[in-house]
Design an enzyme around this catalytic site. Sequence first.
Site, mmCIF file in Angstrom:
data_model
loop_
_atom_site.group_PDB
_atom_site.id
_atom_site.type_symbol
_atom_site.label_atom_id
_atom_site.label_comp_id
_atom_site.label_asym_id
_atom_site.label_seq_id
_atom_site.Cartn_x
_atom_site.Cartn_y
_atom_site.Cartn_z
ATOM 1 N N GLN A 311 -40.887 28.018 -21.615
ATOM 2 C CA GLN A 311 -42.280 27.865 -21.203
ATOM 3 C C GLN A 311 -43.176 28.802 -22.012
ATOM 4 O O GLN A 311 -42.954 30.006 -22.046
ATOM 5 C CB GLN A 311 -42.450 28.178 -19.721
ATOM 6 C CG GLN A 311 -43.868 27.926 -19.226
ATOM 7 C CD GLN A 311 -43.941 27.798 -17.719
ATOM 8 O OE1 GLN A 311 -44.006 28.786 -17.017
ATOM 9 N NE2 GLN A 311 -43.909 26.571 -17.220
ATOM 10 N N GLU A 330 -52.858 32.212 -14.724
ATOM 11 C CA GLU A 330 -53.286 30.831 -14.479
ATOM 12 C C GLU A 330 -54.301 30.757 -13.339
ATOM 13 O O GLU A 330 -55.092 29.812 -13.257
ATOM 14 C CB GLU A 330 -52.060 29.986 -14.144
ATOM 15 C CG GLU A 330 -52.337 28.494 -13.999
ATOM 16 C CD GLU A 330 -51.042 27.702 -13.913
ATOM 17 O OE1 GLU A 330 -50.117 27.996 -14.691
ATOM 18 O OE2 GLU A 330 -50.959 26.794 -13.069
ATOM 19 N N TYR A 353 -50.302 20.372 -16.136
ATOM 20 C CA TYR A 353 -49.054 21.131 -16.242
ATOM 21 C C TYR A 353 -49.125 22.093 -17.422
ATOM 22 O O TYR A 353 -49.751 21.825 -18.448
ATOM 23 C CB TYR A 353 -47.864 20.185 -16.398
ATOM 24 C CG TYR A 353 -47.714 19.263 -15.219
ATOM 25 C CD1 TYR A 353 -47.336 19.760 -13.982
ATOM 26 C CD2 TYR A 353 -47.986 17.906 -15.343
ATOM 27 C CE1 TYR A 353 -47.210 18.924 -12.886
ATOM 28 C CE2 TYR A 353 -47.859 17.059 -14.253
ATOM 29 C CZ TYR A 353 -47.481 17.571 -13.023
ATOM 30 O OH TYR A 353 -47.364 16.751 -11.940
ATOM 31 N N ARG A 354 -48.412 23.207 -17.284
ATOM 32 C CA ARG A 354 -48.489 24.248 -18.301
ATOM 33 C C ARG A 354 -48.103 23.752 -19.688
ATOM 34 O O ARG A 354 -48.709 24.145 -20.690
ATOM 35 C CB ARG A 354 -47.588 25.425 -17.912
ATOM 36 C CG ARG A 354 -48.177 26.304 -16.836
ATOM 37 C CD ARG A 354 -47.265 27.473 -16.533
ATOM 38 N NE ARG A 354 -47.901 28.403 -15.600
ATOM 39 C CZ ARG A 354 -47.313 29.471 -15.100
ATOM 40 N NH1 ARG A 354 -46.062 29.766 -15.435
ATOM 41 N NH2 ARG A 354 -47.958 30.270 -14.268
ATOM 42 N N ASP A 355 -47.069 22.924 -19.773
ATOM 43 C CA ASP A 355 -46.647 22.497 -21.110
ATOM 44 C C ASP A 355 -47.719 21.641 -21.776
ATOM 45 O O ASP A 355 -47.938 21.723 -22.986
ATOM 46 C CB ASP A 355 -45.290 21.791 -21.067
ATOM 47 C CG ASP A 355 -45.210 20.648 -20.075
ATOM 48 O OD1 ASP A 355 -46.214 20.372 -19.377
ATOM 49 O OD2 ASP A 355 -44.133 20.010 -19.996
#
Length: 560
Positions: A311, A330, A353-355
Amino acid sequence: MDWAGDQLRQIEATRRQRLDESAPKMDDSKASTLLENFHPDFKGLERLVQVGPQAGKLKCLSEIAELLEADSPLPAVFEPSPTLETDVLVVGGGGAGLAAALTLQNSGLQVTVATKLRIGDANTLMAEGGIQAAVGSNDSPRRHYADTVVGGHGKNVPELVRLLVEEARPAIDWLTQLGVHFGRTEKGYELKPGGGTSTPRVLSCQDVTGLEIMRVLRDAVFHGPAQLLEGHSAVELCDDGEGRVTGAVLWNSEAKELVTVSARAVLLATGGSGQLRLQGFATSNHLGATGDGLVLAWRQGCSLVHLDSFQYHPTGSVFPEAIAGQLVTESARSMGAQLLNAEGKRFIDELSYRDRVAAAIIREVSEGRGVTTPAGRQGVWLDTPLIDKRQGEGTLARQFPGMIHRFKKYGIDPSTQPLLVYPTLHYQNGGVAIDQEARTEREGLWAAGEVTGGLHGTNRLMGNSLLDIIVFGRRAGESIISNIKDRGPVTLSALSRFRKERETVSGLSQQKAPQLYPTVSGMKFELKQAPLEKPGDDSFSQQGSAGGSSFEPPDPFSAR
């Protein structure tokens, strides 16, 4: 930030107009294309590992593969001779390790916590955003489960996720009873949204949640019966010659000596690997996050999962240079901060989403819409002053004191100036395979926290890592109490097999692992005195024989 004056004025001029704008949307098809084209996991830099339990099957980044194939730093002539006995050896002094130690403290078992640095020096204390738990009136473990699995691209181990979400409320109650001060309102816990959460579910202690959790865990352990070994890194696990882990070889970094520990159970809680700085990324991780547990478990024959997935937190600091890579939580985006490219335009839903968010930032920079710092780093703007515009004056200072403190030291006030950010290597999504009781595939060896894989799939949601370490740290402790075996012989038979296998493969790197420290630190494993070969030493053959059935202490009169 005089060097960016024109862009800062443009951002300020459009702030009120952007306040009510909807975030850019992206369908799943375009999101998949974005990830494939720009996320670091999709660069095609993986290869198959050539040595170990999944040789020829496990694909991971070449940097990780070299680590797993590397030889042990232990000299070839070293023979384990236990100088310390304990019932349970916990390797790692972060959140998962201490949660397990506290669970074990009334069991009657002697617990020893060995940690590379100091107790509490770990990624846990650096976690800012919060911890997820379905405690809201419109929430449920089932909804938490769905969010987690969708966020993990459906690659999560379902049973692990079920336990995580079902035991979230008891975990929060346990932490609260220990003394963690989660933020509250008149209606109960204050809950924040997070990227990929379908409802506000993140409990926090301002922006220092991990620090607060670690404060109470550490205090509780310090006042308990556990033996604490700071400055003791695990460099190898020991086994009984028949597949059961029975201890470890520790390296005392101050004395520069090796210590062999005989244990009836071993828990790996060594955390992640961000300090390997994969693909040249900066990292938000703690000094000790060098993937040690992966190497130790691998040489014992444990399977690893999802090690091709890491991540990259979307908002690592890019400027000033002194804090490059450090996290901008975040929660800032969940409270209203917007991401803007060099043209002052939004380009992604900040709560996706983070990705996806990380890939979108990399895309902006790759296609020439990034901002270049005087040191040559590139990033995009995070318009933090919007938080006060959206939530009320003073919100940022009240909710994010850590961020304010960190940036004001360099003359930047996040309540009036945007921050410059770029993805930073943040979390190891994959790791050692475990079952519902945190048991690895090797008898006698448990694992909990970031060193493990399967729970988060290939993309972890904000707030699930702190929950992970508490839920599975406690489960590991409970499982050890129920399943601990009698003391066994202490050998290095697994390492011997691994070394023989290495001899059959040509072209392997000469590096040693565990690496223990970041390469850039210059710190390294070294011994004050190399161990001497002991031909014909009967004491080792008794303790280390593969067929032995019990631990036999050294003869105290042999030297007289």
